[in-house]
Scaffold this active site. Structure first.
Site, PDB file in Angstrom:
ATOM      1  N   THR A  69       0.833  -1.203   0.000  1.00  0.00           N
ATOM      2  CA  THR A  69       0.000   0.000   0.000  1.00  0.00           C
ATOM      3  C   THR A  69       0.866   1.251   0.000  1.00  0.00           C
ATOM      4  OG1 THR A  69      -1.689  -1.205   1.245  1.00  0.00           O
ATOM      5  CG2 THR A  69      -1.901   1.182   1.146  1.00  0.00           C
ATOM      6  N   ASP A 123       1.804   5.245   5.819  1.00  0.00           N
ATOM      7  CA  ASP A 123       2.154   3.824   5.776  1.00  0.00           C
ATOM      8  C   ASP A 123       0.882   2.992   5.826  1.00  0.00           C
ATOM      9  OD1 ASP A 123       3.727   1.594   5.630  1.00  0.00           O
ATOM     10  OD2 ASP A 123       4.826   1.952   7.496  1.00  0.00           O
ATOM     11  N   ALA A 125      -1.025  -0.848   6.988  1.00  0.00           N
ATOM     12  CA  ALA A 125      -1.118  -1.650   8.208  1.00  0.00           C
ATOM     13  C   ALA A 125      -1.670  -3.017   7.834  1.00  0.00           C
ATOM     14  CB  ALA A 125      -1.997  -0.970   9.250  1.00  0.00           C
ATOM     15  N   ASP A 126      -1.338  -3.999   8.655  1.00  0.00           N
ATOM     16  CA  ASP A 126      -1.829  -5.360   8.435  1.00  0.00           C
ATOM     17  C   ASP A 126      -3.161  -5.597   9.127  1.00  0.00           C
ATOM     18  OD1 ASP A 126       0.542  -6.226   6.967  1.00  0.00           O
ATOM     19  OD2 ASP A 126       1.574  -6.059   8.882  1.00  0.00           O
ATOM     20  N   GLY A 137       4.248  -4.923  10.243  1.00  0.00           N
ATOM     21  CA  GLY A 137       5.488  -5.669  10.260  1.00  0.00           C
ATOM     22  C   GLY A 137       5.453  -7.014   9.576  1.00  0.00           C
ATOM     23  N   GLU A 145       9.933   1.163  11.034  1.00  0.00           N
ATOM     24  CA  GLU A 145       8.628   1.823  10.906  1.00  0.00           C
ATOM     25  C   GLU A 145       8.238   2.468  12.231  1.00  0.00           C
ATOM     26  OE1 GLU A 145       6.478  -0.947   7.478  1.00  0.00           O
ATOM     27  OE2 GLU A 145       6.288  -1.483   9.601  1.00  0.00           O
TER      28      GLU A 145
END
Length: 273
Positions: A69, A123, A125-126, A137, A145
């Protein structure tokens, strides 16, 4: 024989010079609606990334995220620099991969030593829970990060709607913990025991199936934690993980995001903290 113009047929009735207009009856079968456009997950990521880049202003120091992303945001910033719509941008990349991408699209780079305060970080994110806590991560860059995004004035998180969860760990996928290679099995077992009540599984991340251990940019390993149940108070969980010798950092980003941008089939949603 077909009659082309039936009003020429002889009739005893006087001709109608201006016949009234009669609206056609509505069709009993209305036309089907236009087909719905189904966007791919990558297209949704790109929409969210472009929306986030609207917050970038000339002269900013930017934290440049890592992952599928964030790469759309980095590429977009490079495009705007090339077009002259942004100037005097300094990027601080969160990984070697992003460092290479940023250079390739023309973004000047620096680091936290030279710019200890970052104006804005963008950024992905999962996972994102309802309180805007994150799991990050899974790409392996969680330490850098967290260092860079912890130093920024504003942190915009960009995701597609598949990343929204009811609680951290709710996707059933990995919550990464970066550990030193020394006695990593010992550290992994202690991590598992910390969350045994949540049905925790601790697994060393490897390069490919059965390959060598995955090594981060900081020369460490990653132990991925998988939870069957909610782990409870996240700040308590964070503290318990970080107290273990051998742990470098974990992938829970708690209370750090200031803006969340979610792209879905119904459009883009923006949530500010």
């Amino acid at each position: 024989m077909a009659i082309a113009y039936p009003h020429f047929i002889a009739s005893d009735k006087p001709p109608v010079v201006n016949p009234p207009r009669i609206s056609p009856l509505p069709s009993p079968h209305p036309p089907p609606p236009p087909p719905q456009v189904i966007l791919t997950q990558d297209e949704l990521k790109k929409i969210a990334a472009y929306k986030a880049v609207e917050s970038v202003e000339s002269g900013m120091v930017l934290g440049l995220g890592t992952g599928s992303t964030a790469k759309h945001a980095v590429t977009r910033i490079g495009d705007l620099l090339r077009l002259g719509k942004l100037t005097n941008i300094t990027g601080i990349p969160t990984s070697r991969m992003t460092h290479e991408l940023a250079l390739s699209v023309g973004i000047p780079l620096s680091d936290l030593d030279s710019h200890p305060v970052v104006d804005l970080a963008i950024d992905g994110a999962d996972e994102v829970d309802p309180h805007m806590n994150l799991v990050k991560g899974r790409g392996g860059s969680l330490l850098r990060e967290k260092m860079i995004e912890g130093a920024c004035k504003k942190f915009i998180v960009i995701v597609d709607e598949s990343k929204l969860v009811e609680h951290i760990g709710g996707s059933g996928l990995a919550m990464p913990v970066e550990v030193v290679p020394f006695c990593w099995k010992f550290t992994a077992e202690r991590l598992r025991l910390l969350f045994e009540e949540a049905g925790c599984l601790a697994r060393l991340r490897r390069d490919g199936e059965g390959g060598e251990p995955f090594v981060t940019d900081n020369k460490n390993y990653i132990v991925d934690l998988y939870f069957e149940r909610d782990i409870g108070d996240l700040m308590v969980a964070s503290d318990r993980i970080l107290r273990l010798p051998g742990v470098v950092e974990h992938g829970m980003f708690l209370g750090m995001a200031t803006t969340l941008i979610v792209a879905g089939e119904l459009g883009v949603q923006v949530k500010n903290k």
